[in-house]
Design a protein around this motif. Structure first.
Motif, PDB file in Angstrom:
ATOM      1  N   LYS A 138     -12.325  -3.062   3.260  1.00  0.00           N
ATOM      2  CA  LYS A 138     -11.784  -2.608   1.986  1.00  0.00           C
ATOM      3  C   LYS A 138     -11.088  -1.260   2.170  1.00  0.00           C
ATOM      4  N   ALA A 139      -9.882  -1.176   1.669  1.00  0.00           N
ATOM      5  CA  ALA A 139      -9.133   0.084   1.713  1.00  0.00           C
ATOM      6  C   ALA A 139      -8.897   0.543   0.281  1.00  0.00           C
ATOM      7  N   GLY A 140      -9.000   1.852   0.074  1.00  0.00           N
ATOM      8  CA  GLY A 140      -8.636   2.401  -1.229  1.00  0.00           C
ATOM      9  C   GLY A 140      -7.116   2.480  -1.311  1.00  0.00           C
ATOM     10  N   VAL A 141      -6.511   1.666  -2.126  1.00  0.00           N
ATOM     11  CA  VAL A 141      -5.047   1.601  -2.214  1.00  0.00           C
ATOM     12  C   VAL A 141      -4.600   2.210  -3.536  1.00  0.00           C
ATOM     13  N   THR A 142      -3.794   3.253  -3.461  1.00  0.00           N
ATOM     14  CA  THR A 142      -3.333   3.939  -4.669  1.00  0.00           C
ATOM     15  C   THR A 142      -1.808   4.063  -4.657  1.00  0.00           C
ATOM     16  N   PRO A 143      -1.177   3.973  -5.820  1.00  0.00           N
ATOM     17  CA  PRO A 143       0.279   4.119  -5.886  1.00  0.00           C
ATOM     18  C   PRO A 143       0.691   5.585  -5.913  1.00  0.00           C
ATOM     19  N   VAL A 144       1.884   5.865  -5.422  1.00  0.00           N
ATOM     20  CA  VAL A 144       2.470   7.203  -5.523  1.00  0.00           C
ATOM     21  C   VAL A 144       3.867   7.052  -6.122  1.00  0.00           C
TER      22      VAL A 144
ATOM     23  N   ALA B  90     -13.791   5.509   6.268  1.00  0.00           N
ATOM     24  CA  ALA B  90     -13.151   5.189   5.002  1.00  0.00           C
ATOM     25  C   ALA B  90     -11.639   5.172   5.197  1.00  0.00           C
ATOM     26  N   VAL B  91     -10.975   4.233   4.551  1.00  0.00           N
ATOM     27  CA  VAL B  91      -9.534   4.066   4.708  1.00  0.00           C
ATOM     28  C   VAL B  91      -8.853   4.229   3.356  1.00  0.00           C
TER      29      VAL B  91
ATOM     30  N   PHE C 261      -9.000   2.430  15.003  1.00  0.00           N
ATOM     31  CA  PHE C 261     -10.148   2.904  14.227  1.00  0.00           C
ATOM     32  C   PHE C 261     -11.058   1.724  13.913  1.00  0.00           C
ATOM     33  N   THR C 262     -12.307   2.042  13.660  1.00  0.00           N
ATOM     34  CA  THR C 262     -13.312   1.002  13.432  1.00  0.00           C
ATOM     35  C   THR C 262     -13.873   1.120  12.028  1.00  0.00           C
ATOM     36  N   VAL C 263     -13.816   0.015  11.296  1.00  0.00           N
ATOM     37  CA  VAL C 263     -14.354  -0.033   9.937  1.00  0.00           C
ATOM     38  C   VAL C 263     -15.371  -1.162   9.871  1.00  0.00           C
TER      39      VAL C 263
ATOM     40  N   VAL D 139      -7.263   7.705   7.573  1.00  0.00           N
ATOM     41  CA  VAL D 139      -8.586   7.231   7.965  1.00  0.00           C
ATOM     42  C   VAL D 139      -9.518   8.439   8.070  1.00  0.00           C
ATOM     43  N   PHE D 140     -10.606   8.369   7.354  1.00  0.00           N
ATOM     44  CA  PHE D 140     -11.631   9.419   7.405  1.00  0.00           C
ATOM     45  C   PHE D 140     -12.738   8.925   8.339  1.00  0.00           C
ATOM     46  N   ASP D 141     -12.783   9.493   9.542  1.00  0.00           N
ATOM     47  CA  ASP D 141     -13.739   9.035  10.551  1.00  0.00           C
ATOM     48  C   ASP D 141     -15.153   9.462  10.185  1.00  0.00           C
TER      49      ASP D 141
END
Length: 417
Positions: A393-399, A361-362, A324-326, A353-355
């Motif tokens: 930049k990636a949106g990183v969230t905990p689960v 967006a990652v 994927f390309t960001v 990944v939202f193309d």
């Protein structure tokens, strides 16, 4: 064999293969009609590529097995099918001769890893229709090793089988090797003190991701050997004992090329590209110039192990269609996994990944190993490392702990929307 001898043997096998398919294989008789090609020295580019899409179309038009059969269907003894990860599953048949060629490949994989008749090999998965399970099992039997099927039981049950049977070799995916280690730690089992000396992993690029390899080898106290193959192609490559970090193509059985997936032209050795394979000895259900979709870097020359077989540096780098390309950066999911595996606090993750063209967006979900971990701080560290090293930049969230799925076979951590 020196490289010129390997090439000579390949070209002879290619001649036999083309003679066979032109005579009785309807699929390739159509594809090769009118093509003038000299197997001993002809340019391989004169032969057409084979793609997964046209094989699937052929099986849909001529159910259930399609027309890529060199022998009468009554002569086939083995049925397998692909996972369907990249489309509709394909059915694949083998005659006894073709099956013998495939088990020969697995004997090479085992012996290159130092596995022999004195070993006890655990296969910790439920045997389904995928080829890899069955041909590895038969190959191990041919070596004279004790083969231990461990399907239909839990991970804890499989760990107990390792202890009770003094297992020395485990065959599984990198993901499942990590999961077994996670379960072992949760039950106070010291895997590093077990009798296991080697793990042979396949199904994912993880075996040659240094961070994944290091994590598995530390947990198990054993040497990891990577391998790759596909149901429709067979067991293609192996890692030698003397030089880890790459995969040898078994060139007695496979003729390998690397192309630019955009121009379809050959690329120089040492240049990234898509792996193309011709199955030289699986004549009953062959593939000629098959576009695998695997991204590799192929090099040639004498290896430290003494072999001249072509080598894939770093193993399978990723799937061409998974890249994927960001914001102008081309990224493989394996690059993200390499970063995640450095963090001992991370138990599992999922990458979405939202193309949206160049503005993809990652989103990354991270599961900590324990509820006592500061999840917010962990996610900030992961996000910062991805930005520093992969330049996006990636949106990183905990689960929550235990909320992400665990996988026995190929992991499905990468989601594209």
């Amino acid at each position: 064999m020196p490289s010129d001898t390997v090439t000579l043997a390949q070209r002879q096998s290619l001649r036999y293969l083309l003679d066979s398919v032109r005579g009785s294989n309807a699929f390739y008789r159509r594809k090769l009609d009118g093509i003038d090609f000299e197997p001993d020295a002809g340019d391989l580019a004169l032969l057409p590529f084979t793609t997964r899409a046209e094989l699937q179309k052929d099986q849909e038009a001529h159910p259930p097995y399609g027309t890529n059969l060199t022998e009468p269907v009554e002569d086939y003894r083995r049925f397998h099918q692909t996972s369907g990860t990249h489309g509709r599953p394909m059915r694949w048949l083998d005659t006894p001769d073709s099956w013998q060629a495939l088990t020969d490949c697995w004997c090479t994989i085992f012996t290159a890893a130092g596995v022999g008749a004195s070993d006890r090999i655990l296969f910790p998965f439920s045997f389904g229709p995928f080829l890899g399970f069955w041909v590895a099992f038969d190959g191990a039997s041919r070596l004279g090793a004790m083969v231990i099927p461990a399907g239909g039981t839990s991970t804890l049950g499989r760990l107990q089988m390792i202890a009770e049977n003094a297992v020395t070799v485990v065959c599984c995916t990198p993901t499942y090797a990590l999961h077994m280690a996670e379960v072992a730690a949760g039950h106070g089992i010291d895997l590093a003190a077990s009798t296991v000396k080697s793990l042979i992993v396949a199904g994912e690029p993880g075996g040659n991701i240094p961070e994944v390899r290091a994590k598995i080898e530390k947990a198990w106290g054993a040497r990891l050997f990577d391998h790759h193959g596909m149901t429709e192609v067979g067991p293609v490559s192996f890692e030698c004992h003397e030089k880890p970090g790459g995969l040898h193509i078994n060139e007695e059985h496979y003729l390998a090329e690397v192309i630019d997936p955009s121009t379809l032209q050959a690329v120089p050795d040492g240049t990234p590209g898509e792996l193309v394979l011709t199955t030289l000895l699986r004549k009953a259900s062959p593939l000629i110039r098959y576009r695998t979709g695997d991204q590799v870097i192929l090099t040639r020359g004498k290896c430290a192990c003494g072999r001249y077989y072509a080598r894939l540096e770093g193993g399978i780098l990723g799937r061409v269609d998974d890249m994927f390309t960001v914001r102008g950066n081309n990224v493989f999911p394996s690059a993200v996994e390499a970063i995640l595996r450095r963090f001992d606090e991370v138990a599992e993750f999922r990458l979405t990944v939202f193309d949206r063209g160049p503005l993809a967006a990652v989103q990354l979900e991270v599961e900590p190993v324990s509820a006592t971990i500061d999840a917010r701080s962990l996610c900030e560290k992961v996000s910062r490392t991805i930005h520093d090293e992969l330049h996006f930049k990636a949106g990183v969230t905990p689960v929550e702990v235990g909320s992400l799925p665990r996988f026995e076979m190929k992991a499905k951590r990468f989601v594209r929307k």
